[in-house]
Design an enzyme around this catalytic site. Structure first.
Site: not given
Ligand code: UD1
Length: 437
Positions: A30-31, A123, A128, A314, A405
């Site tokens: 998925k990711n 989710c 986020r 995850d 999803r």
């Molecule tokens: C992706 C994955 C999700 C997984 C996550 C962490 C996809 C579609 N989703 O989510 O399944 O759980 O990586 O491995 O690939 N953060 C900030 N500011 C930002 C971006 C992130 O503070 O601009 C924080 C988030 O709140 C969180 C951490 O960084 O605490 C990690 O988030 P991130 O790695 O960005 O997760 P996603 O890309 O949303």
């Protein structure tokens, strides 16, 4: 795809206490597929993506791409994308439904020079924010502003730049890579996420002619190209789907073989399951993982999530289900999403002993859980409840739209592995919901 309201959403009914045995092919990741689909918009040539999982997020991605003017066809597990003249506004309604829609920021800046989009959905696992996405895109010369619930970005020409991530965010890195491969000049990114899905995206972009060095390490260097070309790319197996079935086998006991998954992507999960008493055999050449479990689980003292290669957030809910059946107490610290403990309350309804406080969860295992009617409130929470039910009497899991999803068909896969699991009519839908036909 059907839009339904006033219908009954399906739930899962599981009768546990059956050992798992057999073999399945693990669905595509998925990711990985979501950013790869976004990448396909960076060229006007045809991009063919194989081993695409049939999950709701992929259909949402398809809708946004089609609404933006691209051709995006899905036949069996093959997605074919031919990007035309993109409009500069990703479809609002669909963007609001899933998290990966944030990737359209980088793509639309690179292709159209501007975007306007609502905050992405996804989710309910805590706040986020998108600040790293926005700051990273600004470092490439874009103007990005937030106003009235929208994010607006524009630039005359993206220029290579440098950005150090305050935290190795997966989505923010993907966004900036998608923009930087088409920017003018060199981009240097540091403190980068090292997740395998980053490597997958960069592998696909390199097949499209992008110049990227260092994917999978903390430093990535990109030399932007004015144009990219088409390619045929195969999505690797989903490490979280595989990990979920490994955890399911730890609960039910048995002997299963998972095919089409690179074992080294699951090292942190395998380590914990082995400490808990599972026997694992991996074959790197044929991409197989064999799990043998006798249905007894030792406790581990702690599980701490973190950026790859640490234990994945995850898989946190699913390992909580395994720990609920272990012979001792364990502290779980989710350091990625601090409030991601939706599964705890529902597992307690099944008789688990779990307390959540101060951003951590303490699980004290019991020899057995009891069947109950429980409800998934996010994707991995749903998966955790389904596998917890493999060790209990009859359990009904509602809220299974969340599970769709990320899992093609968790019922099909677990039934193929010998579980007694059925789709049944579930809760009534009171709002429009898109269902895969
Ligand atoms: C992706 C994955 C999700 C997984 C996550 C962490 C996809 C579609 N989703 O989510 O399944 O759980 O990586 O491995 O690939 N953060 C900030 N500011 C930002 C971006 C992130 O503070 O601009 C924080 C988030 O709140 C969180 C951490 O960084 O605490 C990690 O988030 P991130 O790695 O960005 O997760 P996603 O890309 O949303």
């Amino acid at each position: 795809i059907h839009y339904m309201r006033g219908f009954f959403m399906r739930s899962l009914m599981i009768s546990g206490h059956r050992r798992l045995r057999g073999m399945i092919n693990v669905q595509g990741s998925k990711n990985s597929v979501l950013p790869v689909m976004a990448a396909a918009l960076l060229t006007e040539d045809k991009v063919i993506i194989e081993n695409c999982p049939a999950i709701t997020d992929v259909y949402h991605m398809q809708k946004v791409m089609q609404a933006a003017g691209a051709e995006c066809d899905i036949e069996n597990d093959i997605v074919t994308v031919r990007s035309g003249m993109l409009k500069s506004a990703p479809d609002e309604e669909y963007c609001a439904r899933f998290r990966a829609s944030s990737l359209f920021m980088g793509v639309f800046l690179a292709v159209c020079g501007s975007f306007v989009m609502p905050y992405p959905g996804g989710c309910n696992i805590g706040s986020r924010p998108l600040n790293y996405h926005i700051d990273g895109l600004r470092s490439l010369g874009a103007v990005v502003e937030e106003a009235g619930g929208y994010i607006i970005g524009y630039c005359r020409k993206l220029k290579g730049g440098s950005y150090e991530f305050p935290y190795p965010s997966v989505g923010a890195l993907e966004n900036i890579i998608l923009a930087a491969v088409r920017a003018e000049g060199k981009t240097c990114l540091t403190n980068c996420a090292k997740e395998p899905e980053i490597v997958d995206l960069c592998d696909c972009l390199k097949m499209m002619g992008a110049d990227i060095d260092g994917a999978g390490t903390g430093t990535i260097i990109i030399n932007g190209k004015a144009t990219l070309h088409g390619c045929r790319y195969r999505v690797p197996g989903d490490r979280i789907a595989a990990g979920t079935y490994m955890a399911g086998c730890a609960i039910a006991g048995g002997n299963i073989c998972l095919r089409g998954i690179e074992p080294e992507r699951l090292t942190a999960v395998s380590d914990i399951l082995q400490k808990m008493g599972c026997h694992l055999f991996t074959d790197k050449k044929s991409n197989e993982i064999i799990v043998m479990a006798d249905g007894r689980r030792r406790a581990v003292t702690s599980v701490v999530t973190g950026p790859y290669p640490e234990f994945p957030t995850d898989m946190q809910a699913q390992i909580m289900s395994v720990l609920a059946y272990s012979g001792g107490c364990c502290d779980i610290y989710d350091n990625v999403f601090e409030n991601r403990y939706n599964a705890a309350g529902e597992l307690v309804r099944m008789g688990a002993v779990i307390s959540v406080s101060g951003g951590h969860a303490r699980v004290c295992g019991r020899p057995a859980l009891k069947g109950a009617r429980v409800c998934a409130t996010d994707l991995r929470c749903g998966a955790a409840l389904v596998i917890a039910a493999l060790g209990a009497d009859c359990t009904i899991v509602d809220g299974c739209s969340y599970i769709c999803r990320g899992y093609e068909d968790i019922q099909r896969d677990l039934e193929q592995l010998g579980a007694d699991i059925k789709w049944i009519p579930g809760e009534e839908l009171t709002e429009d919901l898109e269902l895969q036909s």
